[in-house]
Write a protein that holds these residues in place. Structure first.
Motif, PDB file in Angstrom:
ATOM      1  N   THR A  33       0.843  -1.496   0.156  1.00 37.68           N
ATOM      2  CA  THR A  33       0.062   0.012  -0.209  1.00 37.68           C
ATOM      3  C   THR A  33       0.834   1.221  -0.256  1.00 37.68           C
ATOM      4  O   THR A  33       0.802   2.274  -0.835  1.00 37.68           O
ATOM      5  CB  THR A  33      -1.286  -0.170   1.160  1.00 37.68           C
ATOM      6  OG1 THR A  33      -0.502  -0.054   2.088  1.00 37.68           O
ATOM      7  CG2 THR A  33      -2.005  -1.124   1.300  1.00 37.68           C
ATOM      8  N   ASP A  37       0.852   4.116  -3.050  1.00 39.38           N
ATOM      9  CA  ASP A  37       0.725   5.360  -2.810  1.00 39.38           C
ATOM     10  C   ASP A  37       1.543   6.304  -3.574  1.00 39.38           C
ATOM     11  O   ASP A  37       1.230   7.129  -3.619  1.00 39.38           O
ATOM     12  CB  ASP A  37       0.664   5.632  -1.306  1.00 39.38           C
ATOM     13  CG  ASP A  37      -0.882   5.237  -0.382  1.00 39.38           C
ATOM     14  OD1 ASP A  37      -1.887   5.063  -0.912  1.00 39.38           O
ATOM     15  OD2 ASP A  37      -0.746   5.632   0.971  1.00 39.38           O
ATOM     16  N   ALA A  40       0.722   5.694  -7.546  1.00 44.06           N
ATOM     17  CA  ALA A  40      -0.554   6.256  -7.945  1.00 44.06           C
ATOM     18  C   ALA A  40      -0.582   6.089  -9.234  1.00 44.06           C
ATOM     19  O   ALA A  40      -0.618   7.137  -9.802  1.00 44.06           O
ATOM     20  CB  ALA A  40      -0.316   7.746  -7.345  1.00 44.06           C
ATOM     21  N   ILE A  45      -8.312   3.106  -9.552  1.00 46.24           N
ATOM     22  CA  ILE A  45      -9.502   4.030  -8.255  1.00 46.24           C
ATOM     23  C   ILE A  45      -8.873   4.497  -7.617  1.00 46.24           C
ATOM     24  O   ILE A  45      -9.331   5.511  -6.622  1.00 46.24           O
ATOM     25  CB  ILE A  45     -10.557   4.163  -8.810  1.00 46.24           C
ATOM     26  CG1 ILE A  45     -10.810   3.576 -10.259  1.00 46.24           C
ATOM     27  CG2 ILE A  45     -11.788   4.754  -8.051  1.00 46.24           C
ATOM     28  CD1 ILE A  45     -12.826   3.382 -10.158  1.00 46.24           C
ATOM     29  N   GLU A  46      -8.770   3.316  -6.604  1.00 47.76           N
ATOM     30  CA  GLU A  46      -8.460   2.991  -5.460  1.00 47.76           C
ATOM     31  C   GLU A  46      -8.597   2.034  -4.984  1.00 47.76           C
ATOM     32  O   GLU A  46      -8.763   1.145  -5.106  1.00 47.76           O
ATOM     33  CB  GLU A  46      -9.300   3.979  -4.435  1.00 47.76           C
ATOM     34  CG  GLU A  46     -10.379   2.977  -4.179  1.00 47.76           C
ATOM     35  CD  GLU A  46     -11.600   3.646  -3.584  1.00 47.76           C
ATOM     36  OE1 GLU A  46     -11.014   3.911  -2.356  1.00 47.76           O
ATOM     37  OE2 GLU A  46     -12.573   4.047  -3.422  1.00 47.76           O
ATOM     38  N   TYR A  47      -7.580   1.675  -3.331  1.00 45.41           N
ATOM     39  CA  TYR A  47      -7.382   0.365  -3.108  1.00 45.41           C
ATOM     40  C   TYR A  47      -8.030   0.128  -2.181  1.00 45.41           C
ATOM     41  O   TYR A  47      -7.696   0.815  -0.997  1.00 45.41           O
ATOM     42  CB  TYR A  47      -5.729   0.297  -2.995  1.00 45.41           C
ATOM     43  CG  TYR A  47      -4.943   0.769  -1.973  1.00 45.41           C
ATOM     44  CD1 TYR A  47      -4.912   0.159  -0.762  1.00 45.41           C
ATOM     45  CD2 TYR A  47      -4.862   2.094  -2.454  1.00 45.41           C
ATOM     46  CE1 TYR A  47      -3.760   1.029   0.318  1.00 45.41           C
ATOM     47  CE2 TYR A  47      -3.446   2.544  -1.237  1.00 45.41           C
ATOM     48  CZ  TYR A  47      -3.853   2.188  -0.315  1.00 45.41           C
ATOM     49  OH  TYR A  47      -2.452   3.528   0.670  1.00 45.41           O
TER      50      TYR A  47
ATOM     51  N   TYR B  19     -14.445   8.375  -3.958  1.00 51.26           N
ATOM     52  CA  TYR B  19     -13.523   7.315  -4.152  1.00 51.26           C
ATOM     53  C   TYR B  19     -12.287   7.858  -3.610  1.00 51.26           C
ATOM     54  O   TYR B  19     -11.857   8.881  -3.575  1.00 51.26           O
ATOM     55  CB  TYR B  19     -13.149   6.916  -5.456  1.00 51.26           C
ATOM     56  CG  TYR B  19     -14.853   6.293  -5.638  1.00 51.26           C
ATOM     57  CD1 TYR B  19     -14.382   5.138  -5.547  1.00 51.26           C
ATOM     58  CD2 TYR B  19     -15.445   6.814  -6.350  1.00 51.26           C
ATOM     59  CE1 TYR B  19     -16.158   4.447  -5.548  1.00 51.26           C
ATOM     60  CE2 TYR B  19     -16.542   5.809  -6.285  1.00 51.26           C
ATOM     61  CZ  TYR B  19     -17.089   4.725  -6.154  1.00 51.26           C
ATOM     62  OH  TYR B  19     -18.143   4.246  -6.146  1.00 51.26           O
ATOM     63  N   GLY B  20     -11.385   7.409  -2.762  1.00 50.31           N
ATOM     64  CA  GLY B  20      -9.562   7.591  -2.813  1.00 50.31           C
ATOM     65  C   GLY B  20      -9.386   7.590  -1.201  1.00 50.31           C
ATOM     66  O   GLY B  20      -9.195   7.460  -0.461  1.00 50.31           O
ATOM     67  N   TYR B  21     -10.992   7.295   0.121  1.00 53.12           N
ATOM     68  CA  TYR B  21     -11.003   7.034   1.087  1.00 53.12           C
ATOM     69  C   TYR B  21     -11.909   6.184   1.731  1.00 53.12           C
ATOM     70  O   TYR B  21     -11.097   5.622   3.111  1.00 53.12           O
ATOM     71  CB  TYR B  21     -11.927   8.560   1.346  1.00 53.12           C
ATOM     72  CG  TYR B  21     -11.388   9.778   0.822  1.00 53.12           C
ATOM     73  CD1 TYR B  21     -10.193  10.541   2.141  1.00 53.12           C
ATOM     74  CD2 TYR B  21     -11.520  10.464   0.287  1.00 53.12           C
ATOM     75  CE1 TYR B  21      -9.551  12.257   1.832  1.00 53.12           C
ATOM     76  CE2 TYR B  21     -10.773  12.115  -0.975  1.00 53.12           C
ATOM     77  CZ  TYR B  21      -9.265  12.355   0.366  1.00 53.12           C
ATOM     78  OH  TYR B  21      -9.765  13.067  -0.552  1.00 53.12           O
ATOM     79  N   GLN B  22     -11.652   4.869   0.975  1.00 53.33           N
ATOM     80  CA  GLN B  22     -12.378   4.019   1.587  1.00 53.33           C
ATOM     81  C   GLN B  22     -11.022   3.296   2.362  1.00 53.33           C
ATOM     82  O   GLN B  22     -11.562   2.357   3.394  1.00 53.33           O
ATOM     83  CB  GLN B  22     -12.773   2.914   0.480  1.00 53.33           C
ATOM     84  CG  GLN B  22     -13.639   3.172  -0.216  1.00 53.33           C
ATOM     85  CD  GLN B  22     -14.567   1.843  -1.406  1.00 53.33           C
ATOM     86  OE1 GLN B  22     -15.929   1.284  -0.155  1.00 53.33           O
ATOM     87  NE2 GLN B  22     -14.776   2.202  -2.134  1.00 53.33           N
ATOM     88  N   LYS B  23      -9.768   3.364   1.768  1.00 53.19           N
ATOM     89  CA  LYS B  23      -9.041   2.752   3.080  1.00 53.19           C
ATOM     90  C   LYS B  23      -8.365   2.959   4.634  1.00 53.19           C
ATOM     91  O   LYS B  23      -8.800   2.592   5.280  1.00 53.19           O
ATOM     92  CB  LYS B  23      -7.906   2.985   2.466  1.00 53.19           C
ATOM     93  CG  LYS B  23      -7.120   4.477   1.999  1.00 53.19           C
ATOM     94  CD  LYS B  23      -5.501   4.227   1.480  1.00 53.19           C
ATOM     95  CE  LYS B  23      -5.093   5.482   1.220  1.00 53.19           C
ATOM     96  NZ  LYS B  23      -5.762   5.885  -0.937  1.00 53.19           N
ATOM     97  N   THR B 272     -17.276  -0.355   3.554  1.00 57.34           N
ATOM     98  CA  THR B 272     -16.030  -0.511   2.969  1.00 57.34           C
ATOM     99  C   THR B 272     -15.612  -2.026   3.141  1.00 57.34           C
ATOM    100  O   THR B 272     -15.056  -2.821   1.783  1.00 57.34           O
ATOM    101  CB  THR B 272     -14.658   0.356   2.818  1.00 57.34           C
ATOM    102  OG1 THR B 272     -14.691  -0.073   4.730  1.00 57.34           O
ATOM    103  CG2 THR B 272     -15.312   1.742   3.064  1.00 57.34           C
TER     104      THR B 272
END
Lengths: 237, 332
Positions: A33, A37, A40, A45-47, B19-23, B272
Motif C-alpha cells: 500500500t 501511494d 499512484a 481508482i483506489e485500493y 473514491y480514494g477514502y475507502q481505505k 468498505t
C-alpha cells in the motif's frame, strides 16, 4: 512476494497474500500500500487493504484503452499489478508509527468494565492495567470511517459480545469483543463490551487523511482521569 | 437558485461517489443508479460526475428562481412542471418561477434531476455525495428539508449553447426538446427478466442446493432495505460447512450471506469491508435495475461469465461516449 490475483466483480482485483492473519502478511500489505501511494498508478481508482488482501478498483474502460483493447480489463489489470508488485524492492519497511490513545476507563464511559472483570475473575483495576500495558497493531480500517481492527489484546481480558447489541454506542467509546479491542469513531449500533472512552477524534472528515489511525500503526492506550478527559475535550473544542 | 417546497421521501445530492477514502473506512456513497445519473448530466451539458438530486419513490417539489436547463432520468415518478406532465430522458428548459413536482411512482423508484452547471456546494473529500450516516457532504450532510435553498453552479460552454438554442422556444412555463436519448438506452425497469450475476469469491463454499436456489428461485426485496443494502427474503442459502471468513473489501452489488441464510445485496452506502461469505456479484451493467427495485419487488438472478460482464461494460461505455459526442455535435 507470493500472492494470488482474483476478481471482485467486474471492476476490481483482489491481491491475496495468504489465508491466515499474520504479522508477516501485514508487513507485506503495508509495503504494497505504501508503494501504491507513492506510485499512484493513473488507472487505479483506489485500493482497500484488509487482513490478508489488498483490493484494487479500476475503471474497465480506462484499462481497455491502455492496452488498445487487446485484452479484457481484468486480464490487463492483473498484468499491470503483477508488474507493479515485481518492482517493489523488499526490506525497507519503515518502523511502525506509534499512536497513544488516552482512555478514561470505567464509570459512565465504560459501563461494561465490571462485567469484563467478573467474566475473567479480575478487578476492574487489573482489567485497566492489562488493557493499558498492551502494545497493539492496527490490522485494517473498516466497518465505519476510521474504525480500527486492532490485534494483540491479552486473552486475560477477553469477553464475548453482548447478547443484545446497544442501539447507540457513543462516538469514541473503547470496547472489547472476543480477543479484539477497538474504538468507535462515530455513533453506531454495536455489541461490544464498553470499557471506556477517549477524548480523541478518530474520524476527521476535514483533514486530508480523515482517519487518526492507519493500517500498520501501533497503538498504546494510556489511562486518564475524568478531569483529564474533560480538560482534553475542552482544549480540542 | 432553487428552493425545496416539499422534500419528498429521501431526496439528497449525490455524484458518482467518494473514491480514494475507502481505505480509511469512509464509504463511497454516490448515486444508486449511475447510468441514469450520467445520462441526466450529459443531457444538460454537464460532466458525468457533476452532482444531481437523487429522489426516492416520492419526489420533491422544487421551485426554480432562474431559467434553468434540466433533465430527469431514471425511474418514472410522474414529473410535471406547473401541473403539466413532462418527459424523462430529454433536455427541458424551465422558466424562472416554475414549479417541478412529482406524482405517482410508475416505474422504478429512483429518479435523478440534473441542472446545467450542477449544484454549487462544497466538496468533502473530493465528492459532493451526501454521506447520510456520518452527516457529511451534499447539502449540510443530510437529505433535503422543506425550505432548503440550493445555488446552481456555472454552466459549461455546451450548456450555454443548449440554453441559447432553447431560449427562443420558451413561451410559458418550459420548453421540452422533442429529441430524447436512444430508446436502447432507456432501461425498462419493470420488464427486467433476471439480474445477471457473476460467481462470488466464496461461491464454491456454498452447498449445491444453494447454487440451485440462487438461480431458480425468486428473492423479495424486504422493507428493511435502504441505500446501504437490500435485505432479501426468500430461500435460505448456506455454506457446505460453517466457516469463518476474514474481512476484506466488498463492492457495489456484492451479494453476501450472513449465518442466518438471508442474503444482502450491498449498494451505494455499503461498508468498505465485510466478513460474510460472498455468493455472487451483480454485473455492473445490471446495477441500474437493482437500484430501481423497491421493497416488495421480486428479483431473479441468472449467471453471467466474468468475460461477458466485462464486454458488456465496455459496450455500455462506448454507447455513453457516442451519446456524449452526439450531444456535442447537435449543439456545436
Amino acid at each position: 512476494m507470493e500472492y494470488k490475483l482474483l476478481p471482485l466483480g467486474d471492476q476490481a482485483v483482489i491481491i491475496e497474500f495468504g489465508t491466515e492473519i499474520s504479522t508477516n502478511i501485514q508487513k507485506k500489505i503495508h509495503l504494497v500500500t505504501a508503494y501504491l501511494d507513492e506510485q499512484a498508478p493513473p488507472w487505479m481508482i483506489e485500493y482497500i487493504p484488509a487482513f490478508t488482501t489488498v483490493t484494487i478498483f479500476y475503471q474497465p474502460a480506462a484499462i481497455s484503452r491502455l492496452c488498445n483493447h487487446r485484452y479484457l480489463p481484468f486480464e490487463y489489470a492483473s498484468e499491470l499489478i503483477t508488474s507493479l508488485l515485481s518492482s517493489i524492492t523488499g526490506g525497507k519497511t519503515s518502523e511502525p508509527r506509534v499512536v497513544k490513545i488516552p482512555v478514561c476507563y470505567g464509570g459512565e464511559f465504560g459501563p461494561d468494565i465490571e462485567n469484563v472483570a467478573k467474566l475473567n475473575g479480575l478487578t476492574t483495576e487489573e482489567v485497566i492495567h492489562i488493557h493499558a500495558t498492551g502494545v497493539y497493531s492496527v490490522f485494517m480500517i473498516g466497518f465505519a470511517p476510521g474504525f480500527p481492527f486492532i490485534g494483540g489484546m491479552s486473552e486475560k481480558i477477553a469477553a464475548p459480545r453482548r447478547a443484545t447489541p446497544r442501539l447507540k454506542i457513543p462516538a469514541r467509546s473503547v470496547g472489547i469483543a472476543g480477543i479484539q479491542t477497538g474504538v468507535y469513531p462515530i455513533e453506531t449500533p454495536g455489541g461490544w463490551q464498553l470499557i471506556g472512552r477517549t477524548p480523541l477524534e478518530l474520524f476527521r472528515p476535514d483533514d486530508a487523511v480523515p482517519s487518526l489511525l492507519q493500517a500498520g500503526d501501533q497503538v498504546q492506550f494510556t489511562p486518564i482521569s475524568l478531569e483529564e478527559y474533560q480538560e482534553w475535550e475542552n482544549e480540542n473544542q | 437558485m432553487i428552493t425545496i417546497i416539499k422534500p419528498g421521501l429521501l431526496t439528497s445530492i449525490q455524484d458518482l461517489g467518494r473514491y480514494g477514502y475507502q481505505k480509511y473506512g469512509v464509504i463511497a456513497s454516490g448515486v444508486m443508479d449511475p447510468i441514469a445519473h450520467r445520462v441526466a448530466n450529459l443531457l444538460v451539458g454537464n460532466e458525468e460526475n457533476e452532482s444531481t438530486i437523487e429522489m426516492t419513490l416520492i419526489g420533491p417539489t422544487i421551485q426554480f428562481h432562474q431559467d434553468t436547463l434540466i433533465a430527469i432520468c431514471g425511474g418514472d415518478l410522474s414529473p410535471a412542471i406547473n401541473g403539466k406532465p413532462i418527459g424523462l430522458w430529454r433536455p427541458i428548459f424551465v422558466k424562472k418561477g416554475s414549479e417541478l413536482a412529482f406524482g405517482k411512482c410508475q416505474a422504478g423508484c429512483r429518479a435523478y434531476l440534473a441542472v446545467a452547471g450542477g449544484f454549487s456546494i462544497q466538496s468533502v473529500m473530493e465528492s459532493k455525495s451526501t454521506y447520510l450516516r456520518a452527516e457529511i457532504g451534499g447539502y449540510k450532510g443530510r437529505a433535503f428539508k422543506k425550505g432548503d435553498v440550493i445555488h446552481l453552479g456555472q454552466p459549461s460552454e455546451l450548456s450555454s449553447k443548449m440554453v441559447q438554442a432553447y431560449k427562443s422556444h420558451l413561451s410559458s412555463d418550459f420548453f421540452s426538446d422533442a429529441w430524447t436519448v436512444d430508446a436502447g438506452f432507456i432501461p425498462i425497469y419493470q420488464k427486467k427478466s433476471a439480474i445477471r450475476v457473476l460467481q462470488g469469491r466464496h461461491y464454491h463454499l456454498f452447498s449445491k442446493e444453494s447454487h440451485k436456489k440462487l438461480y431458480t428461485e425468486g428473492f423479495e426485496v424486504s422493507p428493511q432495505s435502504d441505500r446501504m443494502g437490500y435485505r432479501l427474503m426468500g430461500p435460505s442459502l448456506t455454506l457446505e460447512k460453517p466457516e469463518e471468513m476474514i474481512s476484506e473489501a466488498v463492492a457495489f452489488g456484492t451479494i453476501q450471506v450472513p449465518p442466518g441464510g438471508d442474503s444482502i445485496i450491498l449498494l451505494a452506502d455499503r461498508q468498505t469491508t465485510g466478513g460474510y461469505p460472498k455468493i455472487a456479484q451483480v454485473a455492473t451493467v445490471d446495477l441500474p435495475f437493482l437500484a430501481q427495485a423497491k421493497p416488495g419487488d421480486q428479483l431473479h438472478f441468472t449467471e453471467i461469465t466474468h468475460d461477458e460482464a466485462q464486454r458488456l461494460i465496455l459496450e455500455r461505455e462506448r454507447e455513453l461516449q457516442a451519446l456524449k459526442q452526439g450531444i456535442q455535435l447537435k449543439f456545436a
